[in-house]
Each structure stands twice: as structure tokens, then as C-alpha cells.
Design an enzyme around this catalytic site. Structure first.
Site, mmCIF file in Angstrom:
data_model
loop_
_atom_site.group_PDB
_atom_site.id
_atom_site.type_symbol
_atom_site.label_atom_id
_atom_site.label_comp_id
_atom_site.label_asym_id
_atom_site.label_seq_id
_atom_site.Cartn_x
_atom_site.Cartn_y
_atom_site.Cartn_z
ATOM 1 N N SER A 73 -4.177 5.018 1.953
ATOM 2 C CA SER A 73 -3.140 5.220 1.125
ATOM 3 C C SER A 73 -2.187 6.311 1.676
ATOM 4 O O SER A 73 -1.746 5.982 2.919
ATOM 5 C CB SER A 73 -3.664 5.703 -0.274
ATOM 6 O OG SER A 73 -2.632 5.440 -1.321
ATOM 7 N N HIS A 85 -6.236 -1.951 -3.888
ATOM 8 C CA HIS A 85 -5.889 -0.868 -3.012
ATOM 9 C C HIS A 85 -7.076 0.101 -2.635
ATOM 10 O O HIS A 85 -8.007 0.287 -3.596
ATOM 11 C CB HIS A 85 -4.890 -0.128 -3.841
ATOM 12 C CG HIS A 85 -4.260 1.172 -3.029
ATOM 13 N ND1 HIS A 85 -3.636 1.278 -2.064
ATOM 14 C CD2 HIS A 85 -4.612 2.237 -3.463
ATOM 15 C CE1 HIS A 85 -3.365 2.272 -1.577
ATOM 16 N NE2 HIS A 85 -3.680 3.196 -2.289
ATOM 17 N N GLU A 113 -2.278 -5.866 -3.757
ATOM 18 C CA GLU A 113 -1.757 -4.254 -3.843
ATOM 19 C C GLU A 113 -0.118 -4.370 -3.593
ATOM 20 O O GLU A 113 0.269 -5.181 -2.767
ATOM 21 C CB GLU A 113 -2.665 -3.453 -3.190
ATOM 22 C CG GLU A 113 -2.665 -3.610 -1.625
ATOM 23 C CD GLU A 113 -3.364 -2.424 -0.795
ATOM 24 O OE1 GLU A 113 -2.873 -1.345 -1.034
ATOM 25 O OE2 GLU A 113 -4.519 -2.628 -0.445
#
Length: 291
Positions: A139, A263, A233
Site C-alpha cells: 500500500s 487491497h 480495489e
């Protein structure tokens, strides 16, 4: 991915309310992820790396030459070296390469470029150790991986032998179409959530800066890169555009897109077959470039 696995994965996720304070978000994130069992074969040892707090993630049998520098996710606001260990440990176990998870400074108290400065300082110390280095992250930590590579290249440093990013956030301008087209499918984030994180991280800095949004950077000369992302996502297009840009700049790049996966689905190791398969794939990728 069976329907049961899909339901189990989604039951572990929910879009948080907007407008929470960073401390509230950190407490909620830690409640979910900071105490997850890592396995009896894992020991965490506190240390500093380049003057930055970190955790050595020692996995029994991780005796291969090299080291993984792991950069945790959390929108540059939440997360820690301990939450990063949830992915660093299984990656280390599968690749047999020891890992270190970094506690870089977080926004809004420490906005851009504090996290990059910390990651670069840690990377420099690992380089000085003489072992082959790989760098990985998820991320925001995936975006930080790319920013660290760019910062290291800018300083003329030797680059890692390879890099792995899971669901990387590499565009703080939020210009990817999936910010809107995937918002209803993403169980964790919407454009509004990402905008809140971006504002805290940037602290007024220009969002198109190459270190803030590496998807706009010249990626020439970066090491081999593996990108993994789920189709469910809002960051799907960040990963797709990053892979395309890397290819145009003659970077060896591999892209894995997992249909229906959320995600950083790698967190669902042991719950989703695709999570285990993705981590196996990442370890195999690193094995190509390590002694």
C-alpha cells in the site's frame, strides 16, 4: 478463491468512518493487526536502522544471503514495524531471507518527505552491511518502496537487487480511474478515504512530485520489480499504470492481478488461497535475483 474464502476475507474488512483522528485510526488498525500471530518460528528483535526504529524479523531457517527491507502500509498515517512484520515474516519464511521491518515516521506529525528520509537512511545502513538487499512494501509502503528507489538513484547509490510491492499507492493525485470505478467493490477504501490520507501525508506539498507520486517518475534504471494487486480495489490503476510506466522505461517488471481480491489480500494468508500463492510467487521472484 471460493465463495467461503471471499466472504471470510471481506468479513475482516470494512470502510472506516471518515474524519477520525490519526490516533483513533492507529488504535483501530493496531487492534486488528498489531498482535496477529506470526508463528512459533518467528522472533522479533528491536533495533535501529539508520537511526530509525525497526524490528529484525528472525525466522528459523532464513539462512540465505541477503536481507529484505520491509516498509509497512497504512496511508503513511497508521501501521508500524509490527504490522509490517505480518507480511515480512511469511515473505522471509518462503524466501529464506531474513527481513527487517521499519518504523518510519508517520504523517501528519511528520509529513512528506519524512518517511522517505527514514527509509533511505535505513537502506544506506543495510547497503553498508555488504549483503544483497531487496526492498518490499504494501500500500503506502509500496509507494514508499518506489520513492526510496528514486531517492537512492538520485544520490547515486547502488540499488537493491529487486523490489516487491503489494497493492502499491503510487499516485497521491488520485488520478486513476479505479478511484471511482472500483469504489463500490473495494471493502476498505474510497476516493474520499485516500484523499484524507493524501492530505495528511503531503502537508501542502505538490502531489505530482515524483517522490510523492512515483507513477509520474522516470523509472529508468530501477531494479526488477514485482507488482501484485487485486481487481477489487481503488488502487488497481496505480498498479497497472506503474507496470506500464516501468515497462516503457525498460525496467524488468512483472504484474500479478488477482480477480476479485481486495487491497493487500496477502494479509489473508491462511484464509485465501490466493494470498498464499501470491507470497509464494513473491518469494520465487526474489529467489531469481538473490545468491
Amino acid at each position: 478463491m471460493s465463495q467461503e474464502q471471499r466472504a471470510a476475507a471481506r468479513s475482516m474488512m470494512s470502510k472506516g468512518a471518515l474524519g477520525r483522528t490519526p490516533d483513533q485510526e492507529r488504535a483501530e488498525f493496531d487492534e486488528l493487526f498489531a498482535e496477529r500471530p506470526l508463528g512459533d518460528d518467528v522472533k522479533l528483535i528491536e533495533r535501529t536502522l539508520g537511526g530509525v526504529p525497526a524490528l529484525d524479523v528472525e525466522v528459523v531457517g532464513a539462512d540465505r544471503d541477503g536481507v529484505i527491507l520491509y516498509l509497512h502500509g497504512g496511508g503513511y498515517v497508521v501501521g508500524s514495524a509490527r504490522t509490517g512484520a505480518n507480511l515480512a515474516a511469511p515473505l522471509s519464511r518462503r524466501s529464506r531471507v531474513r527481513a527487517v521491518s521499519l518504523d518510519y515516521r508517520r504523517a501528519p506529525e511528520h509529513p512528506f518527505p519524512a518517511a522517505i528520509d527514514d527509509a533511505l537512511a535505513a537502506y544506506k545502513e543495510l547497503l553498508a552491511g555488504g549483503r544483497p538487499v531487496v526492498i518490499a512494501g504494501d500500500s503506502a509502503g509500496g509507494g514508499l518502496v518506489l520513492a526510496t528507489l528514486l531517492a537512492a538513484r538520485r544520490e547515486g547509490l547502488p540499488l537493491p537487487v529487486a523490489a516487491v510491492v503489494f497493492s502499491p499507492w503510487v499516485d497521491t493525485t488520485l488520478s486513476g480511474d479505479s478511484m471511482d470505478t472500483r469504489g463500490d467493490f473495494d471493502p476498505l477504501f474510497s476516493r474520499a478515504h485516500m484523499a484524507e490520507y493524501a492530505a495528511r501525508y503531503l502537508g501542502g506539498h505538490e502531489s505530482r512530485d515524483a517522490l510523492a507520486s512515483p507513477v509520474f517518475a522516470d523509472l529508468t534504471g530501477l531494479p526488477p520489480l514485482l507488482i501484485q494487486v487485486g481487481s477489487a480495489e481503488v488502487l488497481l490503476d496505480d498498479a497497472l499504470r506503474l507496470a506500464t510506466r516501468a515497462a516503457h522505461h525498460d525496467v524488468d517488471v512483472s504484474l500479478d492481478v488477482v480477480a476479485g481480491a481486495p487491497h493487500v489480500f496477502q494479509y489473508m494468508v491462511g484464509v485465501m488461497d490466493e494470498a498464499d500463492q501470491a507470497l509464494d510467487r513473491a518469494a520465487q521472484f526474489l529467489s531469481i535475483y538473490l545468491p
